[in-house]
Enzyme design. Sequence first.
Site, PDB file in Angstrom:
ATOM      1  N   LYS A   1       0.836  -1.218   0.000  1.00  0.00           N
ATOM      2  CA  LYS A   1       0.000   0.000   0.000  1.00  0.00           C
ATOM      3  C   LYS A   1       0.869   1.264   0.000  1.00  0.00           C
ATOM      4  O   LYS A   1       0.665   2.171  -0.799  1.00  0.00           O
ATOM      5  CB  LYS A   1      -0.930   0.026   1.231  1.00  0.00           C
TER       6      LYS A   1
ATOM      7  N   ARG B   1      -9.667   0.669   8.660  1.00  0.00           N
ATOM      8  CA  ARG B   1      -9.213  -0.705   8.860  1.00  0.00           C
ATOM      9  C   ARG B   1     -10.266  -1.549   9.559  1.00  0.00           C
ATOM     10  O   ARG B   1     -10.028  -2.735   9.828  1.00  0.00           O
ATOM     11  CB  ARG B   1      -7.999  -0.669   9.748  1.00  0.00           C
TER      12      ARG B   1
ATOM     13  N   ARG C   1      11.832  -5.776   4.332  1.00  0.00           N
ATOM     14  CA  ARG C   1      11.552  -4.331   4.255  1.00  0.00           C
ATOM     15  C   ARG C   1      12.620  -3.531   5.010  1.00  0.00           C
ATOM     16  O   ARG C   1      13.018  -3.858   6.117  1.00  0.00           O
ATOM     17  CB  ARG C   1      10.183  -4.014   4.851  1.00  0.00           C
TER      18      ARG C   1
ATOM     19  N   ARG D   1      11.672  -1.699  10.618  1.00  0.00           N
ATOM     20  CA  ARG D   1      10.594  -1.191  11.465  1.00  0.00           C
ATOM     21  C   ARG D   1      10.444  -2.051  12.713  1.00  0.00           C
ATOM     22  O   ARG D   1      10.553  -3.278  12.638  1.00  0.00           O
ATOM     23  CB  ARG D   1       9.289  -1.195  10.651  1.00  0.00           C
TER      24      ARG D   1
ATOM     25  N   ARG E   1      -0.227  -9.231  13.194  1.00  0.00           N
ATOM     26  CA  ARG E   1      -0.800  -8.216  12.297  1.00  0.00           C
ATOM     27  C   ARG E   1      -1.623  -8.881  11.193  1.00  0.00           C
ATOM     28  O   ARG E   1      -2.683  -8.391  10.799  1.00  0.00           O
ATOM     29  CB  ARG E   1       0.316  -7.347  11.703  1.00  0.00           C
TER      30      ARG E   1
HETATM   31  P1  AP5 Z   1       4.894  -1.654   1.875  1.00  0.00           P
HETATM   32  O1  AP5 Z   1       4.549  -0.745   0.749  1.00  0.00           O
HETATM   33  O2  AP5 Z   1       5.692  -1.094   2.999  1.00  0.00           O
HETATM   34  O3  AP5 Z   1       3.585  -2.390   2.392  1.00  0.00           O
HETATM   35  P2  AP5 Z   1       2.341  -1.828   3.181  1.00  0.00           P
HETATM   36  O4  AP5 Z   1       1.120  -2.484   2.630  1.00  0.00           O
HETATM   37  O5  AP5 Z   1       2.366  -0.328   3.216  1.00  0.00           O
HETATM   38  O6  AP5 Z   1       2.663  -2.494   4.570  1.00  0.00           O
HETATM   39  P3  AP5 Z   1       2.622  -1.996   6.072  1.00  0.00           P
HETATM   40  O7  AP5 Z   1       3.300  -3.070   6.859  1.00  0.00           O
HETATM   41  O8  AP5 Z   1       3.138  -0.600   6.221  1.00  0.00           O
HETATM   42  O9  AP5 Z   1       1.131  -2.043   6.357  1.00  0.00           O
HETATM   43  P4  AP5 Z   1       0.507  -2.185   7.720  1.00  0.00           P
HETATM   44  O10 AP5 Z   1      -0.870  -2.025   7.287  1.00  0.00           O
HETATM   45  O11 AP5 Z   1       0.784  -3.371   8.529  1.00  0.00           O
HETATM   46  O12 AP5 Z   1       1.259  -1.079   8.596  1.00  0.00           O
HETATM   47  P5  AP5 Z   1       0.853   0.394   9.000  1.00  0.00           P
HETATM   48  O13 AP5 Z   1       2.079   1.197   9.001  1.00  0.00           O
HETATM   49  O14 AP5 Z   1      -0.330   0.849   8.233  1.00  0.00           O
HETATM   50  O15 AP5 Z   1       5.662  -2.909   1.239  1.00  0.00           O
HETATM   51  C1  AP5 Z   1       6.208  -3.912   2.072  1.00  0.00           C
HETATM   52  C2  AP5 Z   1       7.595  -4.324   1.541  1.00  0.00           C
HETATM   53  O16 AP5 Z   1       7.443  -4.904   0.249  1.00  0.00           O
HETATM   54  C3  AP5 Z   1       8.579  -3.151   1.346  1.00  0.00           C
HETATM   55  O17 AP5 Z   1       9.865  -3.607   1.642  1.00  0.00           O
HETATM   56  C4  AP5 Z   1       8.457  -2.808  -0.142  1.00  0.00           C
HETATM   57  O18 AP5 Z   1       9.664  -2.259  -0.626  1.00  0.00           O
HETATM   58  C5  AP5 Z   1       8.187  -4.186  -0.729  1.00  0.00           C
HETATM   59  N1  AP5 Z   1       7.347  -4.149  -1.924  1.00  0.00           N
HETATM   60  C6  AP5 Z   1       6.126  -3.560  -2.030  1.00  0.00           C
HETATM   61  N2  AP5 Z   1       5.632  -3.752  -3.257  1.00  0.00           N
HETATM   62  C7  AP5 Z   1       6.562  -4.482  -3.935  1.00  0.00           C
HETATM   63  C8  AP5 Z   1       6.635  -5.011  -5.249  1.00  0.00           C
HETATM   64  N3  AP5 Z   1       5.628  -4.834  -6.112  1.00  0.00           N
HETATM   65  N4  AP5 Z   1       7.719  -5.729  -5.599  1.00  0.00           N
HETATM   66  C9  AP5 Z   1       8.723  -5.924  -4.710  1.00  0.00           C
HETATM   67  N5  AP5 Z   1       8.727  -5.454  -3.462  1.00  0.00           N
HETATM   68  C10 AP5 Z   1       7.650  -4.739  -3.074  1.00  0.00           C
HETATM   69  O19 AP5 Z   1       0.338   0.161  10.487  1.00  0.00           O
HETATM   70  C11 AP5 Z   1       1.227  -0.153  11.547  1.00  0.00           C
HETATM   71  C12 AP5 Z   1       0.420  -0.253  12.843  1.00  0.00           C
HETATM   72  O20 AP5 Z   1      -0.239   1.005  13.126  1.00  0.00           O
HETATM   73  C13 AP5 Z   1      -0.713  -1.271  12.834  1.00  0.00           C
HETATM   74  O21 AP5 Z   1      -0.262  -2.574  13.161  1.00  0.00           O
HETATM   75  C14 AP5 Z   1      -1.640  -0.689  13.917  1.00  0.00           C
HETATM   76  O22 AP5 Z   1      -1.151  -0.953  15.214  1.00  0.00           O
HETATM   77  C15 AP5 Z   1      -1.530   0.803  13.676  1.00  0.00           C
HETATM   78  N6  AP5 Z   1      -2.539   1.317  12.727  1.00  0.00           N
HETATM   79  C16 AP5 Z   1      -2.305   1.872  11.492  1.00  0.00           C
HETATM   80  N7  AP5 Z   1      -3.454   2.252  10.931  1.00  0.00           N
HETATM   81  C17 AP5 Z   1      -4.441   1.938  11.799  1.00  0.00           C
HETATM   82  C18 AP5 Z   1      -5.845   2.058  11.766  1.00  0.00           C
HETATM   83  N8  AP5 Z   1      -6.500   2.564  10.699  1.00  0.00           N
HETATM   84  N9  AP5 Z   1      -6.548   1.609  12.825  1.00  0.00           N
HETATM   85  C19 AP5 Z   1      -5.936   1.095  13.920  1.00  0.00           C
HETATM   86  N10 AP5 Z   1      -4.594   0.932  14.001  1.00  0.00           N
HETATM   87  C20 AP5 Z   1      -3.855   1.350  12.955  1.00  0.00           C
END
Ligand code: AP5
Length: 216
Positions: free
Chosen positions: A14, A90, A129, A162, A173
Amino acid sequence: MKVVILLGAPGSGKGTVASRLAEQDSSLRHVSSGDLLRDAVKRQTPAGVEAEGYMKRGELVPDAIIAQMIGDLMAGITGECTLLLDGFPRTVAQAEILDGTISKCGAELKGAILLDVSDDIIVERIAGRRGCPKCGAGYHVTGLPPKVAGICDKCGTALVIRKDDNPETVQNRLAVYKAQTLPLIDFYRGRGQLSCIKGGIDPLEVIVAKAKQALA
Ligand code: AP5
């Protein structure tokens, strides 16, 4: 203001897809709920202090905390733009809060884009990552490597892992995603607002191009 939601499991890409789209089109604004929360934790704001434990355990923070952050951000936006919401909503409750915020701001929900990626690819992506603590650029050790291993291409800072990317938290997660976020797929599909993109095997450029098509 228009709003597009990016849905997908942790590590589905994402953030990577949203940041590429925003780099290519200045009318798009990438808003990551995880980045907002990590910044609040770093600054130890009251919301950050409350959110920290949930994030360490890989649980969702309470809806009210993140909904308030997104609501405040949207209320402060003037002028035309399209928000790419990465990581919010979410839960169905958050989606309903977002509906209210959108109508309060006079905005329009264009739709939700699901990045559909299998669990084995997700685990491999999160394990590799790396991120830049200074400018926020994201990399993968093999899939999207920096030019010099361990160093950000954009600002030369040493890349970091991270805190919540350890194997136990990742499993939690993923379980939380399946239990609490998957119902959103039917929520937006039922309203005719869901586009689905296979986000695992195609090269990133192809995935970004498909997302761009879904935005049009
Ligand atoms: P990346 O783009 O980083 O993936 P992502 O989907 O953004 O993954 P996240 O882990 O950031 O999502 P998340 O939803 O768990 O975490 P968030 O920060 O929102 O890609 C991942 C890896 O793959 C990278 O290394 C990238 O380079 C690689 N990659 C991507 N696409 C590729 C491709 N096509 N080819 C090759 N490599 C590729 O949330 C963290 C925490 O915050 C949650 O656990 C929760 O505690 C809290 N939180 C956040 N939002 C909320 C909410 N709305 N409600 C409640 N709690 C929340």
